[in-house]
Structures are given as C-alpha cells and as structure tokens.
Enzyme design. Structure first.
Site, mmCIF file in Angstrom:
data_model
loop_
_atom_site.group_PDB
_atom_site.id
_atom_site.type_symbol
_atom_site.label_atom_id
_atom_site.label_comp_id
_atom_site.label_asym_id
_atom_site.label_seq_id
_atom_site.Cartn_x
_atom_site.Cartn_y
_atom_site.Cartn_z
ATOM 1 N N GLU A 263 0.838 -1.204 0.000
ATOM 2 C CA GLU A 263 0.000 0.000 0.000
ATOM 3 C C GLU A 263 0.872 1.253 0.000
ATOM 4 O OE1 GLU A 263 -2.037 -3.198 2.564
ATOM 5 O OE2 GLU A 263 -0.020 -2.433 2.212
ATOM 6 N N CYS A 292 0.177 2.239 6.990
ATOM 7 C CA CYS A 292 -0.389 2.374 5.644
ATOM 8 C C CYS A 292 -1.775 3.000 5.700
ATOM 9 C CB CYS A 292 -0.438 1.016 4.948
ATOM 10 S SG CYS A 292 1.196 0.378 4.475
#
Length: 343
Positions: A263, A292
């Site tokens: 991510e 993230c």
C-alpha cells in the site's frame, strides 16, 4: 470459450467441429490423445484398439486423464472445440474452466448408420445389427474407466439434433454458439482489479509474505505497488532485509524491517509521478496496517478492498472508519480460467 462435443457414433460431431473451426475455434480431440499412445506402443488405431487403450489410460491414470492432457494445449485467450468426450470424469475436468460448455450431438440411429456407410472408415460396422451392437458397449458400463456416452450426454449444456441437411446443422451450430456466448464468464470489476493485484504480488521480493496493492480511479489503474526493499537496495530474498531473511518471529522487531508495504509503495509511486489519488479505490491483498492506513487517509483514498485480514488490524480498521474510508472485504471465486495458468 471451450465447447466440448459428445454424442454417439456418426451423429455429426465432426461436422459440428468443422463449423466451429471455420469460425475461428482451434480443434482438439481426446481421441488424438489415445492415438498418440497407440502410436507410441506400435499399435494400429482401430476402433477396438482405441476403446481398449482409452480404458487402459483411464484405469492407469484416472478417468479424467485424457481431458487433463488436452488442457496442456489450451490457453485462456482463444476459443477451442474439444471433440470425443466420452466419460463423465472428462467433463468434470473440463468444467474447471469457467467458459466450458458441453454439446451433445444427436441423430436417429438409422440416419447415423447411413452416414457411417457413406464415410466408409476402416473398422466401421458392416451391418446395421453390428452397428447397434458395437454402440452398446460405448453407452454404459459398470467399469468407471470405460466409455459412458449416456452418462456423459446427460451432462450436456446444449443439445444439437442433427436430423436434416448440412446447412441446417451449421445454422444450429451458430445458434448454439450464440446461446453459449450469453453465458460466457466475465469477471466483475472487483475480481478484475483484485486478480491484477494478485499478479502484481508475484513481483514482490519479500521472503516472508507476497502482497500487492492496485489503486483505481474511474475504473482505471493509476498506480500499483508490491512489498519489498526500497529501490536500489538489495532484494529482501537476497538478504536485503535481515529481519525477514533470518525469519524473525512475526509481530516482533517491526521497526527493523527494511521492506516497504505494498500500500505504501503504491501511494509513493503515484506521488513520484505526480498522480493524485483523491477519491480513488485501493485493492490490496491484505487489509492495511496502521502506518499504511494513515497514508491512505492522507492520500485521499476513499475505499479499500482487501482479500485477507492483516494481523493486528483492529486499530487500522478503527482509524479508517473514523476517517470515513470504506473498508471492504471480498472473496475471489475458488477457480477461474486464469487460475489454471497462474497456479
């Protein structure tokens, strides 16, 4: 699309296959697998030898062996017609492909015998009574490795009755193709993007876990990322991340891990190229970690779709919910035409 053909002797399966070939289908035959075995053993491909060798192969390697061998020549990007399907196990193997349809070709027995006499193949029955007797051994059997035309035909998705002229048969073939086309499997958007993420994950250089993220806006991919060590740093699988390389227990020394998350990399790649992620959707293999999640919120991503729950995900979930980011789990179908070539 893959169309399989089954039916009794001289019902017209060959003509159906030829019409499909004329329309761009590639031709495969389970009988050709038997002929190849007979040739390797120095035996003639007589009808009797073909039946016996087919039974031997099914007994030795499993009832679906001919279909499994045939699948080695199939790719997910072309249309195929597979002839001479004679055992239910062969249908079961071919049904692993989502776009497989079985067509049974039928015709009255008297008409089939007349066609058989006209084609005059070596080894064909010489009388009508012999024709019916020879056919009996192909229709059903207590031996699961034998031909089982009745049971196989009952599994058909479509039936073509070939009781008129060749032009009528061709029209029926086209009509059957068009009906099958309406059933053709096509992945939805979620599956489409998640399968792309699954492929991106194969580029991961992390030795402990392969994952990836695909960021989408207006149904267009605008960024991808997979996990691993930063650009210019030795790959994780080559020792670039000592924590992963030395199999440090999960959940410990996380601050020492040199690998970037998928991510994170997808967001950084978009920033590197000056691409806005505002209002985008992220497809990721695992639900995001806390770090993230903070990046996802600040990048303006509105939705995260994931396959599996990341360990220690509760804090991330609460943060994303508080920020108004939709977090949604999904499941991929157990199998698809792509799985057979990726897996």
């Amino acid at each position: 699309m893959i169309i399989g053909l089954t039916g009794r002797n001289a019902s017209g399966k060959g003509e159906v296959a030829r019409r499909l070939q004329d329309g761009g289908f590639r031709y495969l035959s389970l009988s050709d697998e038997i002929r190849a075995e007979l040739k390797a053993r120095g035996l003639e491909p007589s009808r009797e030898n073909m039946i016996d060798e087919g039974r031997r192969l099914r007994k030795t390697f499993g009832e679906g062996v001919l279909a499994r061998r045939c699948l080695r020549r199939v790719t997910p990007f072309e249309n195929y017609v597979v002839d001479s399907i004679r055992n239910p196990a062969e249908v079961e193997v071919l049904r692993l492909l989502k776009n497989f349809y079985l067509v049974r070709v039928d015709a009255p027995v008297e008409l089939r015998y007349e066609r058989l006499k006209k084609r005059a193949r070596p080894g064909d029955s010489q009388t009508f009574e012999q024709f019916k007797q020879d056919e009996e051994r192909e229709l059903a059997s207590d031996d699961p490795a034998a031909q089982q035309l009745i049971a196989t035909g009952e599994m058909a998705d479509f039936v073509i009755v070939n009781d008129a002229d060749i032009e009528t048969l061709k029209q029926k073939v086209v009509a059957t193709f068009q009906q099958a086309s309406l059933r053709t499997y096509r992945p939805g958007w979620d599956e489409y993007f998640m399968r792309i993420a699954s492929m991106v994950a194969l580029r991961s250089n992390c030795v402990k876990r392969r994952t990836a993220a695909v960021v989408v806006k207006d149904r267009r991919i605008i960024s991808t990322g997979y996990n691993g060590t930063p650009k210019g740093v030795t790959n994780c699988y080559e020792g670039g991340c000592p924590r992963c390389y030395n199999l440090t227990p999960s959940g410990t020394d996380l601050g020492e891990c040199r690998c970037s998350h998928a991510e994170e990399n997808s967001i950084v790649q978009a920033a590197y190229h000056g691409v806005s992620l505002k209002g985008a959707t992220m497809y990721t293999i695992f639900s995001p970690c806390l770090l993230c999640s903070k990046m996802i919120i600040n990048a303006g991503i509105k939705e995260v779709v994931y396959l599996s729950e990341y360990p220690m995900a509760s804090a991330s979930r609460r943060l994303l919910e508080e920020a108004g980011v939709v977090l949604r789990a999904m499941h991929l179908p157990d199998s698809s035409i792509i799985d057979l070539w990726v897996g």
